[in-house]
Design an enzyme around this catalytic site. Structure first.
Site, PDB file in Angstrom:
ATOM      1  N   VAL A 110       0.854  -1.300  -0.062  1.00 33.54           N
ATOM      2  CA  VAL A 110       0.361   0.090  -0.143  1.00 33.54           C
ATOM      3  C   VAL A 110       1.226   0.977  -0.190  1.00 33.54           C
ATOM      4  O   VAL A 110       2.352   0.988   0.466  1.00 33.54           O
ATOM      5  CB  VAL A 110      -0.968  -0.388   1.655  1.00 33.54           C
ATOM      6  CG1 VAL A 110      -1.771   1.522   1.483  1.00 33.54           C
ATOM      7  CG2 VAL A 110      -1.273  -0.985   0.645  1.00 33.54           C
ATOM      8  N   CYS A 111       0.406   2.137  -0.842  1.00 33.75           N
ATOM      9  CA  CYS A 111       0.910   3.693  -0.698  1.00 33.75           C
ATOM     10  C   CYS A 111       3.063   3.646  -1.365  1.00 33.75           C
ATOM     11  O   CYS A 111       3.121   2.741  -2.154  1.00 33.75           O
ATOM     12  CB  CYS A 111       0.761   4.204   0.497  1.00 33.75           C
ATOM     13  SG  CYS A 111       1.418   5.901   0.959  1.00 33.75           S
ATOM     14  N   THR A 112       3.813   3.846  -0.581  1.00 34.61           N
ATOM     15  CA  THR A 112       4.946   3.948  -0.860  1.00 34.61           C
ATOM     16  C   THR A 112       5.585   2.742  -0.443  1.00 34.61           C
ATOM     17  O   THR A 112       6.938   2.140  -1.452  1.00 34.61           O
ATOM     18  CB  THR A 112       5.662   4.913  -0.652  1.00 34.61           C
ATOM     19  OG1 THR A 112       5.259   5.341   0.807  1.00 34.61           O
ATOM     20  CG2 THR A 112       5.124   6.817  -0.655  1.00 34.61           C
ATOM     21  N   GLY A 113       4.673   1.658  -0.045  1.00 39.28           N
ATOM     22  CA  GLY A 113       4.921   0.309   0.347  1.00 39.28           C
ATOM     23  C   GLY A 113       5.400  -0.278  -1.164  1.00 39.28           C
ATOM     24  O   GLY A 113       7.131  -1.191  -1.040  1.00 39.28           O
ATOM     25  N   SER A 125       1.551   3.805  -6.465  1.00 36.68           N
ATOM     26  CA  SER A 125       1.525   3.939  -5.258  1.00 36.68           C
ATOM     27  C   SER A 125       0.943   4.935  -5.376  1.00 36.68           C
ATOM     28  O   SER A 125       0.184   5.570  -5.616  1.00 36.68           O
ATOM     29  CB  SER A 125       3.676   4.250  -5.277  1.00 36.68           C
ATOM     30  OG  SER A 125       4.172   4.500  -4.303  1.00 36.68           O
TER      31      SER A 125
END
Length: 217
Positions: free
Chosen positions: A95-98, A115
């Site tokens: 999730v997100c910048t993962g 992202s």
């Protein structure tokens, strides 16, 4: 579910709420060391396992994002852990910048992925991924989600793949996930240039750090 200093807690907590019910007792919160891990907003989550004691064979490998992302993109032990577990994992997810951390581990090379909007089209391609402007992106066994709140969408979509649509719908109703935000400002196009500029200023250190980490690979 990977934890690291400076993660965004909602990246973890939203998906955890949905996915924990799939197989009670089998969800592991993993960090370099077991114990408390502080998020980027100060909320502390507790890792129940470390990189060594995390089970080797997984159904889902999950990576959140957050202000600590650039450090994780450079962390050899974390990247080695992700590469090792990903080879035996049914679903490799973020999730997100993962997704930048997955990319830094070489796990998104040639994959369609998303992202947070602040890095999707600039940093993600440097890591071999094909950026897609979608809330949740499935490509083979890779599943990536957009910024922070998209974690709930991701978890429901993955739960449907794992347990079926009715299970996911039931989970959505239990969570009363029926968003009606007070403002239409969740994407740069709808927020407008002034708000996007203000948000970009807040996110600038993360973007700059992630860009440097990607270029230094």
């Amino acid at each position: 579910m990977l934890l690291f200093p400076g993660m965004t807690a909602l990246d973890v907590v939203g998906p955890h709420e949905i996915l924990a019910g799939l197989a009670p007792g089998s969800l592991h919160l993993v960090a370099k060391e077991a114990g408390p891990v502080a998020s980027d907003a100060g909320l502390t989550l507790t890792a129940t396992a470390d990189l060594e004691t995390c089970p080797r064979d997984l159904d889902v490998l999950f990576v959140p994002g957050g202000d600590g992302t650039p450090d994780q993109m450079r962390d050899a032990a974390t990247l080695a852990f992700l590469r090792d577990r990903a080879g035996r994992t049914a679903w490799v997810t973020s999730v997100c910048t993962g997704s930048l951390i997955l990319g830094a581990a070489g796990l998104l090379d040639g994959y369609r992925a998303t992202s947070h909007w602040c890095v999707r089209d600039t940093v993600l391609p440097l890591l071999g991924a094909v950026p897609i402007d979608e809330r949740v992106v499935f490509d083979r066994n890779r599943v990536t989600a957009a910024g922070i709140s998209a974690g709930l969408d991701f978890a429901l979509a993955l739960a449907a793949r794992l347990r079926g649509g009715d299970y996911a719908r039931t989970s959505q109703l239990v969570a009363e996930y029926a968003p009606r935000p007070p403002f239409d400002a969740g994407r740069p196009a709808s927020a407008g240039p002034a708000i996007t500029h203000a948000a970009g200023a807040i996110l600038a250190p993360l973007v700059a750090g992630a860009m440097r980490a990607a270029q230094d690979r």
